[in-house]
Design an enzyme around this catalytic site. Structure first.
Site, PDB file in Angstrom:
ATOM      1  N   LYS A 191       0.846  -1.213   0.000  1.00 12.31           N
ATOM      2  CA  LYS A 191       0.000   0.000   0.000  1.00 12.31           C
ATOM      3  C   LYS A 191       0.869   1.246   0.000  1.00 12.31           C
ATOM      4  O   LYS A 191       2.025   1.224   0.451  1.00 12.31           O
ATOM      5  CB  LYS A 191      -0.948   0.043   1.198  1.00 12.31           C
TER       6      LYS A 191
ATOM      7  N   PRO B 187       9.441  -3.613  -0.016  1.00 11.31           N
ATOM      8  CA  PRO B 187      10.622  -3.258   0.783  1.00 11.31           C
ATOM      9  C   PRO B 187      10.357  -3.397   2.281  1.00 11.31           C
ATOM     10  O   PRO B 187       9.311  -2.983   2.771  1.00 11.31           O
ATOM     11  CB  PRO B 187      10.879  -1.785   0.420  1.00 11.31           C
TER      12      PRO B 187
ATOM     13  N   ALA C 135       3.755  -1.468   4.171  1.00 15.00           N
ATOM     14  CA  ALA C 135       2.949  -2.512   4.829  1.00 15.00           C
ATOM     15  C   ALA C 135       3.260  -3.931   4.334  1.00 15.00           C
ATOM     16  O   ALA C 135       2.358  -4.742   4.176  1.00 15.00           O
ATOM     17  CB  ALA C 135       1.452  -2.215   4.706  1.00 15.00           C
TER      18      ALA C 135
ATOM     19  N   GLY D  44       4.874  -6.326   6.022  1.00 12.14           N
ATOM     20  CA  GLY D  44       4.566  -7.284   7.091  1.00 12.14           C
ATOM     21  C   GLY D  44       3.066  -7.529   7.171  1.00 12.14           C
ATOM     22  O   GLY D  44       2.614  -8.663   7.354  1.00 12.14           O
TER      23      GLY D  44
ATOM     24  N   ASP E   6      -2.706  -2.044   9.589  1.00 15.31           N
ATOM     25  CA  ASP E   6      -2.789  -2.031   8.131  1.00 15.31           C
ATOM     26  C   ASP E   6      -3.264  -3.366   7.549  1.00 15.31           C
ATOM     27  O   ASP E   6      -3.478  -3.467   6.337  1.00 15.31           O
ATOM     28  CB  ASP E   6      -1.412  -1.713   7.512  1.00 15.31           C
TER      29      ASP E   6
HETATM   30  P1  ATP Z   1       4.240  -0.493   9.092  1.00 10.85           P
HETATM   31  O1  ATP Z   1       3.102  -1.400   8.660  1.00 10.85           O
HETATM   32  O2  ATP Z   1       4.495  -0.490  10.574  1.00 10.85           O
HETATM   33  O3  ATP Z   1       4.192   0.856   8.443  1.00 10.85           O
HETATM   34  P2  ATP Z   1       6.353  -0.991   7.283  1.00 10.85           P
HETATM   35  O4  ATP Z   1       5.472  -1.085   6.112  1.00 10.85           O
HETATM   36  O5  ATP Z   1       7.186   0.237   7.406  1.00 10.85           O
HETATM   37  O6  ATP Z   1       5.540  -1.215   8.594  1.00 10.85           O
HETATM   38  P3  ATP Z   1       7.121  -3.770   7.316  1.00 10.85           P
HETATM   39  O7  ATP Z   1       7.922  -4.318   6.190  1.00 10.85           O
HETATM   40  O8  ATP Z   1       5.703  -4.131   7.430  1.00 10.85           O
HETATM   41  O9  ATP Z   1       7.342  -2.201   7.323  1.00 10.85           O
HETATM   42  O10 ATP Z   1       7.894  -4.221   8.646  1.00 10.85           O
HETATM   43  C1  ATP Z   1       7.714  -3.647   9.918  1.00 10.85           C
HETATM   44  C2  ATP Z   1       8.378  -4.550  10.941  1.00 10.85           C
HETATM   45  O11 ATP Z   1       7.525  -5.690  11.159  1.00 10.85           O
HETATM   46  C3  ATP Z   1       9.706  -5.160  10.525  1.00 10.85           C
HETATM   47  O12 ATP Z   1      10.802  -4.352  10.847  1.00 10.85           O
HETATM   48  C4  ATP Z   1       9.747  -6.469  11.296  1.00 10.85           C
HETATM   49  O13 ATP Z   1      10.382  -6.255  12.531  1.00 10.85           O
HETATM   50  C5  ATP Z   1       8.291  -6.815  11.575  1.00 10.85           C
HETATM   51  N1  ATP Z   1       7.822  -8.021  10.836  1.00 10.85           N
HETATM   52  C6  ATP Z   1       7.307  -9.142  11.376  1.00 10.85           C
HETATM   53  N2  ATP Z   1       6.934 -10.021  10.427  1.00 10.85           N
HETATM   54  C7  ATP Z   1       7.221  -9.470   9.249  1.00 10.85           C
HETATM   55  C8  ATP Z   1       7.084  -9.897   7.905  1.00 10.85           C
HETATM   56  N3  ATP Z   1       6.555 -11.075   7.566  1.00 10.85           N
HETATM   57  N4  ATP Z   1       7.508  -9.056   6.957  1.00 10.85           N
HETATM   58  C9  ATP Z   1       8.008  -7.844   7.273  1.00 10.85           C
HETATM   59  N5  ATP Z   1       8.171  -7.405   8.524  1.00 10.85           N
HETATM   60  C10 ATP Z   1       7.785  -8.203   9.522  1.00 10.85           C
END
Ligand code: ATP
Length: 318
Positions: free
Chosen positions: A20, A108, A114, A116, A150
């Protein structure tokens, strides 16, 4: 949720979940539970993590990951995908259900897109199908909200207004594809750290956080005209993300210098996204940005794209 009928152990379920970007991220005050009140316009783009679930008889849930940043992630019960599978199994009341999960990451890591949440959403949908669970879409969205703010949007995709901490969704009209260039940074940013910096900056500058609904942007999105959308993109976390990661200012400038209609930090960053007029323009902007300092990788994407539970909620007027 109905109990599983007859789980087929050899079955293999494949689910793609989009990343997203937030076309608007209007951040209000910090709530007593530590989250901030938000109005955000989510937009799912054509950059996907792939989640595959294969049945196993011994009741174990395992995970292997490959791709973007996966070597930095644990594959144990702290991984959001494993947590999602465990939560679903607990809700089903069937501790004997097992699965091997495999994830190919392209979103990334810690990039504000999002990834994770996409993995958690993919694990929920893949395991529900694998285990033959008849989970109503509303229940799936509610389980997703327990895993992360998210996750419900990762399930739904498309365009949606998110309220609360982003988990209360109203799908939005606007199916005309928008063309974007995504510029990934060499490292990630921690979402809680960006919100903490946002609190410090707003307090220091005496600003009143405002989580009002961005109605102008929602109307422009419905028109599908990127030139109308461009000036209305808004990210209240951008100043905090740039403060923590000063190189982002140069990336945003570089995108505008090569002709993007607008550039914005995606969510809590550090990925930056650039809106382009059409596919050809996106090609030119991507070419121009590929050698910019502080940009690790450049990709062209379009949005909106559907999530795996696209039909879960009807489109709403807001
Ligand atoms: P947010 O949804 O908090 O904005 P983001 O999009 O910036 O997060 P993500 O790649 O979702 O970043 O990762 C956030 C954190 O979630 C990672 O640093 C990691 O510690 C944790 N995490 C746990 N499981 C996963 C997964 N399957 N993929 C990515 N990150 C994960």
């Amino acid at each position: 949720m109905r109990n599983p009928s007859s789980p087929v152990v050899s079955q293999r379920i494949h689910v793609r979940v989009p990343a997203k970007i937030n076309l608007a991220l209007c951040v209000g005050s910090r709530r007593v539970d530590g989250f901030h009140d938000l109005s955000t316009v989510f937009h799912a783009v054509s950059l996907w993590d792939d989640v595959v679930a294969v049945g196993r008889r011994d009741g174990r849930i395992t995970l292997t990951m490959s791709g973007e940043g996966s070597e930095l992630l644990p594959c144990d019960e702290t991984n959001l995908a494993v947590r999602a599978a465990l939560l679903l199994r607990e809700q089903a009341g069937e501790p004997g259900l097992g699965a091997d999960l495999r994830i190919e990451k392209r979103v990334p890591l810690a990039g504000g897109m999002a990834g994770g949440s996409a993995d958690a959403a993919g694990a929920l949908v893949a395991c529900a199908r694998l285990w033959g669970l008849d989970v109503p879409p509303g229940e799936l969205l509610a389980l997703g909200a327990q895993l992360g703010s998210d996750v419900p949007f990762s399930l739904l995709g498309g365009n949606a207004l998110g309220r609360g901490r982003g988990e209360r969704l109203h799908p939005l009209a606007g199916a005309v594809p928008l063309h974007w260039v995504v510029a990934a940074a060499p490292d990630g940013l921690s979402t809680p750290a960006v919100y903490r910096r946002f609190d410090e900056l707003t307090a220091h500058d005496g600003l009143v956080p405002d989580s009002g609904v961005p109605t102008d942007l929602i109307a422009a999105l419905e028109s599908g005209d990127p030139r109308e959308v461009a000036p209305l993109l808004r990210n209240d976390l951008q100043a905090a993300a740039v403060d923590l990661h000063p190189g982002l200012a140069a990336t945003l400038d570089a995108g505008l210098a090569v002709g993007a209609l607008a550039g914005i930090v995606s969510g809590s960053g550090p990925t930056c996204v650039f809106l382009c007029a059409d596919e050809r323009h996106a090609g030119a902007v991507a070419g121009g940005l590929s050698s910019a300092r502080g940009v690790r990788a450049v990709q062209r994407v379009t949005g909106p794209v559907p999530g795996p539970c696209a039909a879960a909620l009807p489109v709403a007027r807001v």
